[in-house]
Design a protein around this motif. Structure first.
Motif, PDB file in Angstrom:
ATOM      1  N   LEU A 125       0.902  -1.151  -0.086  1.00 28.57           N
ATOM      2  CA  LEU A 125      -0.024   0.214   0.075  1.00 28.57           C
ATOM      3  C   LEU A 125       0.781   1.523   0.009  1.00 28.57           C
ATOM      4  O   LEU A 125       0.610   2.251  -0.803  1.00 28.57           O
ATOM      5  CB  LEU A 125      -0.983   0.226   1.273  1.00 28.57           C
ATOM      6  N   LEU A 126       1.658   1.351   0.872  1.00 31.44           N
ATOM      7  CA  LEU A 126       2.531   2.619   1.079  1.00 31.44           C
ATOM      8  C   LEU A 126       3.532   2.553  -0.196  1.00 31.44           C
ATOM      9  O   LEU A 126       3.857   3.753  -0.758  1.00 31.44           O
ATOM     10  CB  LEU A 126       3.462   2.526   2.340  1.00 31.44           C
ATOM     11  N   PHE A 127       3.814   1.447  -0.609  1.00 29.60           N
ATOM     12  CA  PHE A 127       4.838   1.427  -1.782  1.00 29.60           C
ATOM     13  C   PHE A 127       4.029   2.108  -3.154  1.00 29.60           C
ATOM     14  O   PHE A 127       4.434   2.681  -3.936  1.00 29.60           O
ATOM     15  CB  PHE A 127       5.354   0.135  -2.131  1.00 29.60           C
ATOM     16  N   PRO A 185      -9.143  -6.152   1.559  1.00 24.95           N
ATOM     17  CA  PRO A 185     -10.303  -5.648   0.471  1.00 24.95           C
ATOM     18  C   PRO A 185     -10.994  -4.466   0.965  1.00 24.95           C
ATOM     19  O   PRO A 185     -11.460  -3.883   0.085  1.00 24.95           O
ATOM     20  CB  PRO A 185     -10.786  -7.015   0.571  1.00 24.95           C
ATOM     21  N   ASN A 186     -10.887  -4.260   2.158  1.00 24.96           N
ATOM     22  CA  ASN A 186     -11.997  -2.990   2.546  1.00 24.96           C
ATOM     23  C   ASN A 186     -11.127  -1.631   2.764  1.00 24.96           C
ATOM     24  O   ASN A 186     -11.590  -0.832   3.570  1.00 24.96           O
ATOM     25  CB  ASN A 186     -12.930  -3.296   3.821  1.00 24.96           C
ATOM     26  N   SER A 219      -7.997   1.126  -2.047  1.00 24.31           N
ATOM     27  CA  SER A 219      -9.155   1.394  -3.244  1.00 24.31           C
ATOM     28  C   SER A 219      -8.755   2.625  -4.032  1.00 24.31           C
ATOM     29  O   SER A 219      -9.214   2.861  -5.112  1.00 24.31           O
ATOM     30  CB  SER A 219     -10.533   1.106  -2.769  1.00 24.31           C
ATOM     31  N   GLU A 220      -9.008   3.777  -3.235  1.00 23.67           N
ATOM     32  CA  GLU A 220      -8.926   4.885  -3.744  1.00 23.67           C
ATOM     33  C   GLU A 220      -7.569   5.316  -4.448  1.00 23.67           C
ATOM     34  O   GLU A 220      -7.473   5.693  -5.501  1.00 23.67           O
ATOM     35  CB  GLU A 220      -9.023   6.069  -2.786  1.00 23.67           C
ATOM     36  N   ASP A 274      -4.181  13.266   0.207  1.00 27.86           N
ATOM     37  CA  ASP A 274      -3.718  12.280  -0.256  1.00 27.86           C
ATOM     38  C   ASP A 274      -4.662  10.943  -0.029  1.00 27.86           C
ATOM     39  O   ASP A 274      -4.210   9.846  -0.257  1.00 27.86           O
ATOM     40  CB  ASP A 274      -2.382  11.783   0.201  1.00 27.86           C
ATOM     41  N   GLY A 275      -5.786  11.263   0.410  1.00 31.07           N
ATOM     42  CA  GLY A 275      -6.782  10.061   0.612  1.00 31.07           C
ATOM     43  C   GLY A 275      -7.980   9.903  -0.407  1.00 31.07           C
ATOM     44  O   GLY A 275      -8.450   8.856  -0.513  1.00 31.07           O
ATOM     45  N   HIS A 276      -8.338  11.247  -1.203  1.00 31.77           N
ATOM     46  CA  HIS A 276      -9.249  11.075  -2.343  1.00 31.77           C
ATOM     47  C   HIS A 276      -8.505  10.626  -3.641  1.00 31.77           C
ATOM     48  O   HIS A 276      -7.335  10.597  -3.741  1.00 31.77           O
ATOM     49  CB  HIS A 276     -10.159  12.616  -2.390  1.00 31.77           C
TER      50      HIS A 276
END
Length: 707
Positions: free
Chosen positions: A120-122, A147-148, A153-154, A375-377
């Motif tokens: 994820l961070l990569f 998965p959640n 997912s974004e 950085d979340g949207h």
């Protein structure tokens, strides 16, 4: 590296933020585990130093120590090298060194220590470098185990859509502003001044205060600098803000109250034995200088950061960024009520805006639109700029402005040039070291606006005034006035507006405006001179022939303005007085003055003003003019309070005597009553006429304002 990154990192998940704040007492356990799998060739000493630096938020120093530990760890000790690489990736992330962070994560994968969170961070770092295909692969791997996870997912959607979004582009025009930029970080620009001719921003350039380099960035701690635009539109070389505002600590992300008298900004202090937490500071402006700052106590929470202040256009809310409990994860946008008694209620802006990632750098366009970075949207990578507008249900609707305002780097910290969609922002796009720089932006659009000034007739600006504004499109606004008596408001083409300026101790003044459609932006400039209720008010440009009392034609404009004023204030009665200079006999001057006062009153009556509201008095030379402060700016040799009687005038030079005689020859009025027509024969307040029911709902506010 921005000031707020010294304490509040916008790119980490909540889990990693908690890890980065690990108490020093817990570090020994980590060091023992690492020492078990590392050789004894000195790596453990550097790991120990790096862990201490990391716990204190000294990411630059931590990275240097972890690099030393990595090179001293034999290649065969894969587990040890993988763990050190993970620490290096964390440091590079916080330092905005995305390319180095990507290399460190590749090592974590190469040594077989990657888990779902690593992927994820990569992936988030790959987004920042514009490697969208590679980022997509990492997000897919992360989603197999998570998965959640909303960030994954974004992130996947961002990676899949970013290239198309860039290709589509937008109408934004972006230009790097070299006049503001240095070889270090320059960020968080904020325009200031009634003409928006000063730009404040933060910088770690060599001219910043102090000599020591920060263990956080490897550069100097940030100071606030300012540049000024001259009449030709040229910006001066930025200089540190004078006074006691800047310190040896980091100062950044400043904003101003609507009256421009208070600055809010972020400060990040240092402590050799304790993690760094950002705090919001305030500074008051007096005599064009900023005073030494004091801390704004937003909360008693001492383990959370509070940063990036932004005041709402109406001055009622202070927006800020914090990682305190109760948010959506990472950093969230919050707001707290600003009241005359201090800070009030506090609330989180909710999940429409906040994500498990990080939301930061809030700012407002004057029309009330909220801009922030996240950085979340779904976006192009790193921090992207978003605009949030509230719908009729008071819910936030989020919009991504697209490319080139946004890039795959960090884009943040907008400031607007008045009502227009143009100004400045910061971005580290294209900078290999991750340094932020200031860019100009403009979105071509047609904007119609009003700029008005409210001031005392024959006097100074009235910042305590308010302006009520109604339009035939349903507009019904109450506008505040700035310290210089000005206000600015965007208006719509084809709409008729009525504006009423009011202030305690003064008569109202009304202006009407029809906004015409136009193919270019236009600003209407309106004046709102308010007549005092307690002091004599000069009626300028009233002309008579020598030794005569008949009004000359060029007096019509000034008299029509007086008619308008009396119609706008129907409950006022006035004494209309005429004055002469000291020359000539008292009897002659008094008789002439009385006839001149009568002539003015006759004009007003003929124009429809009730005779019982007007009292004409000819004083002749009985009441010589008393000088008010405003007049001393024009005539430096006069002082406030001087009385222009014969004894005063005859001591002056001939040219100055004539000036005083001209000032004495005047027509003015004084308010006598403000209750005309409001009381019945018994002195009781008359009942207010009711608005017809059919129109009551639509017009009650308008009648309250304009009656």
């Amino acid at each position: 590296m921005r000031c707020k990154y010294t304490a509040v990192e916008p790119k980490l998940t909540a889990k990693l933020i908690r890890e980065s704040k690990m108490k020093l007492s817990n570090i020994n356990a980590i060091l023992m585990a690492l020492a078990f799998v590392t050789s004894s060739c000195g790596a453990d000493a550097y790991i120990k130093k790096g862990e201490k630096n990391l716990a204190l938020g000294e990411y630059f120093d931590a990275a240097n120590n972890f690099k030393q530990a990595y090179t001293r760890t034999p290649a065969k000790e894969k587990v040890a090298r993988g763990r050190i690489s993970a620490k290096l990736a964390l440091c590079y992330d916080k330092m905005n060194a995305s390319q180095k962070a990507v290399g460190a994560y590749q090592n974590v994968l190469r040594y077989g220590l990657a888990d779902a969170n690593t992927h994820l961070l990569f992936g988030r770092q790959l987004l920042k470098t514009g490697a969208y295909k590679a980022a997509e692969e990492q997000f897919k791997i992360a989603l197999d185990s998570l998965p959640n996870n909303k960030l994954a997912s974004e992130g996947l959607i961002s990676a899949q859509q970013a290239t198309q979004t860039k290709n589509e582009g937008s109408r934004y025009i972006v230009k790097r502003m070299e006049v503001f930029n240095s070889h270090r970080a320059d960020y968080s620009p904020m325009l200031f001044g009634d003409e928006h001719n000063k730009l404040y921003f933060s910088s770690t350039r060599n001219e910043a205060k102090g000599d020591a380099l920060s263990g956080i960035t490897g550069a100097k701690p940030a100071d606030i600098f300012v540049s000024e635009r001259d009449d030709k539109g040229k910006w001066t070389k930025p200089e540190p803000v004078p006074g006691g505002l800047n310190t040896d600590y980091d100062e950044g992300a400043c904003c101003f109250s609507p009256d421009q008298r208070t600055m809010y900004f972020t400060q990040c202090t240092t402590n050799p034995n304790y993690p760094r937490y950002a705090q919001v500071m305030t500074s008051a402006r007096a005599d064009a200088a900023w005073a030494k700052a004091t801390k704004l106590e937003i909360s008693k929470d001492t383990l959370s950061s509070f940063a990036h202040p932004a005041v709402s256009p109406n001055g009622q809310w202070l927006y800020f960024v914090s990682d305190m409990p109760g948010g959506q994860g990472g950093q969230d946008l919050w707001r707290i009520k600003l009241t005359t008694n201090g800070l009030g209620e506090m609330e989180n802006l909710g999940e429409d805006i906040n994500t498990p990632g990080n939301e930061c750098f809030p700012t407002f366009r004057p029309n009330g639109d909220l801009y922030f970075s996240s950085d979340g949207h779904v976006g192009l990578g790193g921090l992207d700029i978003y605009v949030a507008k509230q719908n009729n249900n008071q819910q936030w609707e989020i919009e991504h402005p697209g490319f080139p305002l946004n890039s795959n780097g960090d884009d943040f910290g907008l400031t607007f040039d008045g009502p227009y969609n143009r100004g400045f922002f910061a971005s580290n796009r294209g900078d290999a070291r991750g340094w932020d720089h200031i860019y100009a932006f403009e979105y071509p659009e047609i904007v119609h606006s009003i700029k008005g000034w409210v001031y005392e007739q024959d006097g100074y600006e009235l910042p305590a005034a308010q302006v009520f504004m109604v339009g035939n499109d349903g507009t019904n606004l109450k506008l505040g006035v700035l310290a210089d008596g000005s206000f600015r408001q965007v208006v719509k083409p084809g709409v008729e507006y009525v504006m009423l300026a009011t202030c305690k101790g003064y008569l109202n003044h009304k202006e009407e405006l029809m906004v015409k459609p136009s193919e270019a932006s236009h600003e209407y400039v309106l004046q709102f001179p308010l007549a005092s209720i307690t002091a004599p008010v000069l009626i300028d440009n009233i002309f008579y022939d020598l030794d005569k009392f008949s009004l000359r034609p060029e007096s019509k404009q000034a008299l029509d303005e007086l008619v308008k004023l009396l119609n706008e204030n129907p409950n006022v009665t006035i004494e209309l007085s005429a004055h002469c200079d000291y020359r000539g006999s008292a009897e002659y001057n008094k008789a002439l003055a009385q006839k001149r006062a009568d002539a003015v009153v006759k004009y007003l009556i003929d124009a429809g003003i009730a005779e019982e509201r007007l009292t004409p008095v000819g004083y002749g030379k009985e009441k010589p003019k008393t000088i008010r402060k405003k007049l001393t700016e024009r005539y430096k040799w006069l002082k406030e309070g001087d009385v222009l009687d014969e004894s005063f005038i005859t001591q002056l030079d001939k040219d100055k005597q004539e000036v005083c005689n001209q000032l004495n020859r005047r027509t003015e009025f004084v308010v006598q009553r403000t209750t005309f027509g409001l009381l019945d024969d018994k002195g009781n307040l008359k009942a207010k006429k009711k608005t017809p029911k059919k129109a009551e709902k639509e017009t009650e506010d308008v009648f309250d304002i304009l009656e």
